[in-house]
Design a protein around this motif. Structure first.
Motif, PDB file in Angstrom:
ATOM      1  N   TYR A  59      43.633  48.662  23.635  1.00  0.00           N
ATOM      2  CA  TYR A  59      42.813  47.435  24.109  1.00  0.00           C
ATOM      3  C   TYR A  59      41.670  47.429  24.825  1.00  0.00           C
ATOM      4  O   TYR A  59      41.206  48.088  24.718  1.00  0.00           O
ATOM      5  CB  TYR A  59      44.421  46.658  24.794  1.00  0.00           C
ATOM      6  CG  TYR A  59      45.521  46.316  24.926  1.00  0.00           C
ATOM      7  CD1 TYR A  59      45.618  44.991  24.928  1.00  0.00           C
ATOM      8  CD2 TYR A  59      46.468  47.127  24.261  1.00  0.00           C
ATOM      9  CE1 TYR A  59      46.721  44.294  24.011  1.00  0.00           C
ATOM     10  CE2 TYR A  59      47.821  46.483  24.142  1.00  0.00           C
ATOM     11  CZ  TYR A  59      47.999  45.551  23.957  1.00  0.00           C
ATOM     12  OH  TYR A  59      48.872  45.380  23.351  1.00  0.00           O
ATOM     13  N   VAL A  60      40.721  46.282  23.958  1.00  0.00           N
ATOM     14  CA  VAL A  60      39.843  45.966  25.205  1.00  0.00           C
ATOM     15  C   VAL A  60      39.610  45.438  26.660  1.00  0.00           C
ATOM     16  O   VAL A  60      40.598  44.482  26.827  1.00  0.00           O
ATOM     17  CB  VAL A  60      38.018  45.755  24.189  1.00  0.00           C
ATOM     18  CG1 VAL A  60      37.016  45.450  24.786  1.00  0.00           C
ATOM     19  CG2 VAL A  60      38.224  46.198  22.744  1.00  0.00           C
ATOM     20  N   LYS A  61      38.845  46.647  27.438  1.00  0.00           N
ATOM     21  CA  LYS A  61      39.102  45.729  28.891  1.00  0.00           C
ATOM     22  C   LYS A  61      37.779  45.050  28.937  1.00  0.00           C
ATOM     23  O   LYS A  61      36.628  45.820  29.426  1.00  0.00           O
ATOM     24  CB  LYS A  61      39.899  47.260  30.016  1.00  0.00           C
ATOM     25  CG  LYS A  61      39.656  46.216  31.529  1.00  0.00           C
ATOM     26  CD  LYS A  61      39.659  47.826  32.235  1.00  0.00           C
ATOM     27  CE  LYS A  61      39.779  47.280  33.457  1.00  0.00           C
ATOM     28  NZ  LYS A  61      40.133  48.869  34.557  1.00  0.00           N
ATOM     29  N   ILE A  62      37.795  44.037  29.735  1.00  0.00           N
ATOM     30  CA  ILE A  62      37.135  43.406  29.906  1.00  0.00           C
ATOM     31  C   ILE A  62      36.970  42.801  32.084  1.00  0.00           C
ATOM     32  O   ILE A  62      38.320  41.990  32.084  1.00  0.00           O
ATOM     33  CB  ILE A  62      36.416  41.986  29.332  1.00  0.00           C
ATOM     34  CG1 ILE A  62      36.786  42.482  27.618  1.00  0.00           C
ATOM     35  CG2 ILE A  62      35.903  40.773  30.186  1.00  0.00           C
ATOM     36  CD1 ILE A  62      36.619  40.564  27.433  1.00  0.00           C
ATOM     37  N   SER A  63      36.021  43.823  32.540  1.00  0.00           N
ATOM     38  CA  SER A  63      36.223  43.524  33.487  1.00  0.00           C
ATOM     39  C   SER A  63      35.125  42.467  34.423  1.00  0.00           C
ATOM     40  O   SER A  63      33.761  42.546  34.150  1.00  0.00           O
ATOM     41  CB  SER A  63      36.202  44.678  34.331  1.00  0.00           C
ATOM     42  OG  SER A  63      36.910  45.811  34.126  1.00  0.00           O
ATOM     43  N   THR A  64      35.036  41.994  34.590  1.00  0.00           N
ATOM     44  CA  THR A  64      34.322  40.531  35.767  1.00  0.00           C
ATOM     45  C   THR A  64      34.711  41.002  37.698  1.00  0.00           C
ATOM     46  O   THR A  64      35.327  40.451  37.803  1.00  0.00           O
ATOM     47  CB  THR A  64      34.848  39.341  35.829  1.00  0.00           C
ATOM     48  OG1 THR A  64      34.715  39.610  34.097  1.00  0.00           O
ATOM     49  CG2 THR A  64      33.733  38.264  35.905  1.00  0.00           C
ATOM     50  N   THR A  65      33.563  41.206  37.995  1.00  0.00           N
ATOM     51  CA  THR A  65      33.140  40.797  40.037  1.00  0.00           C
ATOM     52  C   THR A  65      32.709  40.525  39.541  1.00  0.00           C
ATOM     53  O   THR A  65      30.944  40.578  38.943  1.00  0.00           O
ATOM     54  CB  THR A  65      33.003  42.858  39.830  1.00  0.00           C
ATOM     55  OG1 THR A  65      34.177  43.377  38.894  1.00  0.00           O
ATOM     56  CG2 THR A  65      33.369  43.420  41.088  1.00  0.00           C
ATOM     57  N   ASP A  66      31.595  40.125  40.774  1.00  0.00           N
ATOM     58  CA  ASP A  66      31.212  39.335  41.680  1.00  0.00           C
ATOM     59  C   ASP A  66      30.520  39.418  43.548  1.00  0.00           C
ATOM     60  O   ASP A  66      32.385  40.352  44.058  1.00  0.00           O
ATOM     61  CB  ASP A  66      31.577  37.753  41.186  1.00  0.00           C
ATOM     62  CG  ASP A  66      32.726  36.944  41.882  1.00  0.00           C
ATOM     63  OD1 ASP A  66      32.536  37.157  43.419  1.00  0.00           O
ATOM     64  OD2 ASP A  66      33.200  36.794  41.681  1.00  0.00           O
ATOM     65  N   THR A  67      29.950  39.086  43.709  1.00  0.00           N
ATOM     66  CA  THR A  67      29.663  39.108  45.245  1.00  0.00           C
ATOM     67  C   THR A  67      29.866  38.574  46.415  1.00  0.00           C
ATOM     68  O   THR A  67      29.729  38.509  47.368  1.00  0.00           O
ATOM     69  CB  THR A  67      27.936  39.832  45.804  1.00  0.00           C
ATOM     70  OG1 THR A  67      27.291  38.592  44.909  1.00  0.00           O
ATOM     71  CG2 THR A  67      27.779  40.831  44.865  1.00  0.00           C
ATOM     72  N   GLY A  68      31.165  37.286  45.708  1.00  0.00           N
ATOM     73  CA  GLY A  68      30.905  36.205  46.134  1.00  0.00           C
ATOM     74  C   GLY A  68      32.621  36.619  47.508  1.00  0.00           C
ATOM     75  O   GLY A  68      32.255  37.761  47.928  1.00  0.00           O
TER      76      GLY A  68
END
Length: 645
Positions: A608-617
């Motif tokens: 699989y391909v892992k897509i990680s999204t992180t924000d400073t909210g």
């Protein structure tokens, strides 16, 4: 006194048992004593007593009364039943003294009577000889009386009559012998009583010589419990080694040899098997005491053996039962623990340790509540106290445990309280990790919601599409009869475009209703993300975007438009959580998921391909996380959007 003769008693080994003239010799070894000429007197005595009627021995010996060494004649006679010989004797100078007295008297008389004295002297010689023979016969009668006594006492233990003894020494010896007989009678009675006690007990007593095969000198009559008779051992047909199980004999020999050679070891115990006369193997517990000589060398082994076959069988069954129990406990898919009334864990199986992600050393002896979150610790304590008070409490309930790495796991517990005779309470509990089960339940509930929404969306899409086709048809008919320069022409084109946009929306709704599958093609995830970020970044300048794209990421099979919409929704949601601006991080990487990881998500293991999204909210609370994938769920008010759509 000397007027009654000198009397002594020795055994065949030369040990002095009694001596009137030299009491200091009692108990000493006289077998090597010699007279002044170097003659071994003991050997002379042993040669003389070979005659059943006894015999005379002549030698030189110390006269304690005259305090000088002088020729001596001794009569000795054997008591074979006791391996003794007794003797009495006289010194020749005592006879010579008497003869000299007679000679002096005769000489005096001869001076008066002349020839008559010579006659008297000649008459005195046979008289002296007769006196010597008479004394010997008296001594012989006393010794014969003692010989008869010893022969009789060997079987009947009957007293000797002191009146039959003419000599004082013999009378004293008779007194001591009678005392010995009474003591021997009492000892035999005590021995018989002890043997009766042993024969009635479950133990078998024995006395073995420390020789090859351990010959048996004594064994109690209850050896019959193993099918043997004491005579089997006394006759030499059997020794103790011959009844030990062949598989245990080498070990027993090694142990006895080791114990015997250890300095200061006086006793030992061990267990082994013996064979009955019928060939049956029986386990025995052997308790043995070692008898040693003055050099510390083992000479005898005396002890008891106890048949422990039933105990061994029960112990083996118990061990097998414990092994089966341990196998069941250790291979159980549920965590098992035992705790005392202070919540301290006294036992935990491997599965329980696995649930906590800890070792036995980190768990045993610790308070069970140390591994729970605050709310769960209160739940467990409350449930335990209600059961202690006898109040109704659910046999099964749920709470959270905290793993060593900080992960929270949901468990279901079933416990029972055991109270011993002293009132101490022990809790036996079974824990089931239901974290994955709970997740699956939530996923099922979400799937059911999605299915309901999908069904609704499918119905709406079909109806809405029919309405759009009606609008599109009428607009197209109107355009056919209208000049392009007409002020209404562009408005109708706008209606036509809006209908096409509405058609795309209904197409998405239909795709959602069918499970979100329509134009699925291989796509490079990095390119897909770059396109979505390009559209998002042009409008949201206050957000700093950071990308970490994996090298040579695998292509994935997705619907490009759907994925762009998902990514844009994520980015917009992140922007809304950072009203004053912030940072947005996007990362891609290749991962391989095994079956243990994918099972709860109903996915096939693989690449699989892992897509990680992180924000400073400001993030989401637990309740929001639980509902994040619900269709159209949002934390914003009316008109604020549909969340993640």
């Amino acid at each position: 006194g000397k007027e009654d003769g000198i009397f002594f008693v020795r055994n065949f080994d030369g040990i002095q048992l009694m001596s009137v003239s030299k009491p200091e010799l009692v108990g000493k070894d006289t077998s090597r004593l010699t007279d002044p000429q170097g003659i071994n007197v003991h050997m002379l005595f042993m040669k003389a007593i070979k005659n059943p009627e006894g015999g005379f021995v002549e030698y030189s010996w110390y006269d304690p009364f005259e305090k000088k060494i002088a020729p001596k004649r001794t009569f000795v006679m054997a008591v074979p039943e006791w391996r003794w010989y007794v003797g009495t004797g006289f010194w020749f100078h005592d006879i010579n003294s008497e003869i000299q007295k007679e000679k002096d008297r005769i000489a005096h008389t001869l001076s008066i009577q002349g020839l008559a004295a010579i006659v008297v002297i000649l008459l005195m010689v046979p008289f002296i000889y007769a006196l010597s023979r008479y004394m010997a016969r008296r001594i012989n009668r006393n010794i014969s009386g003692f010989a008869e006594f010893f022969e009789r006492s060997a079987t009947t233990l009957k007293d000797i009559d002191q009146k039959d003894m003419q000599f004082l020494e013999f009378q004293r010896l008779a007194l001591n012998a009678n005392h010995m007989i009474r003591e021997l009678k009492a000892a035999r009675q005590r021995l018989e009583d002890l043997q009766n006690i042993v024969n009635l007990s479950p133990v078998v007593a024995f006395l073995l010589r420390a020789e090859e095969g351990w010959p048996v000198e004594f064994v109690s009559d209850n050896i019959t419990r193993f099918g043997y008779k004491p005579e089997d051992f006394y006759t030499g047909n059997l020794n103790f080694a011959s009844i030990i199980h062949p598989d245990d004999l080498y070990r027993v020999k090694e142990e006895i040899s080791r114990f015997s050679s250890e300095h200061g070891c006086d006793s030992f115990s061990h267990e082994y098997r013996i064979l009955t006369s019928a060939g049956e193997a029986r386990w025995v517990d052997d308790r043995t005491r070692i008898t040693r000589d003055k050099h510390g060398v083992a000479t005898h082994y005396q002890g008891i053996i106890l048949d422990i076959t039933e105990r061994k069988t029960a112990q083996q069954k118990l061990e097998e039962s414990e092994q089966r129990y341990r196998t069941v406990v250790e291979n159980s898919h549920d965590g098992l623990l035992i705790a005392d009334d202070a919540y301290h864990i006294t036992f935990a199986n491997e599965q329980f340790l696995k649930i906590l992600g800890r070792t036995a050393e980190e768990v045993i002896g610790h308070d069970f509540r140390d591994f729970l979150d605050e709310e769960s610790a209160k739940i467990v304590a409350d449930h335990y106290l209600r059961r202690q008070r006898g109040e109704k409490a659910e046999p099964r309930y749920e709470f959270n445990v905290m793993r060593k790495n900080g992960e929270r796991r949901r468990v279901e517990i079933s416990s029972s309280v055991v109270r011993d005779t002293q009132g101490w309470v022990t809790t036996v509990a079974q824990l089931m990790d239901i974290t994955d089960k709970k997740r699956l339940e939530e996923q099922l509930l979400l799937a059911q919601k999605m299915e309901a929404v999908g069904t609704l969306a499918g119905g709406i899409a079909h109806d809405f599409n029919n309405l759009l086709m009606g609008i599109l048809g009428n607009a197209s008919l109107m355009l056919m009869d209208m000049d392009k320069d007409s002020p209404h022409y562009q408005r109708l084109k706008n209606i036509e475009q809006a209908v096409h946009n509405g058609a795309k929306l209904t197409k998405q709704l239909l795709g959602y209703a069918r499970g979100g599958k329509y134009e699925v093609k291989p796509v490079d995830p990095n390119d897909l993300i770059k396109e979505a970020l390009s559209m998002f970044g042009r409008t949201k300048k206050e957000i700093s975007i950071h990308t970490m794209f994996g090298e040579k990421v695998w292509h994935v099979e997705v619907d490009r438009a759907q994925m762009q919409q998902v990514l844009l929704n994520l980015y917009v949601n992140a922007w809304q959580a950072m009203p004053g601006g912030g940072d947005l991080y996007i990362q891609t990487q290749n991962v391989e998921l095994d079956e243990d990881y994918t099972r709860p998500y109903d996915l096939a293991p693989g690449r699989y391909v892992k897509i990680s999204t992180t924000d400073t909210g400001h993030g989401m609370d637990e309740e929001t996380k639980k509902r994040v994938f619900e269709p159209f769920f949002t934390t914003r008010g009316k008109g604020g959007g549909t969340g993640l759509g």
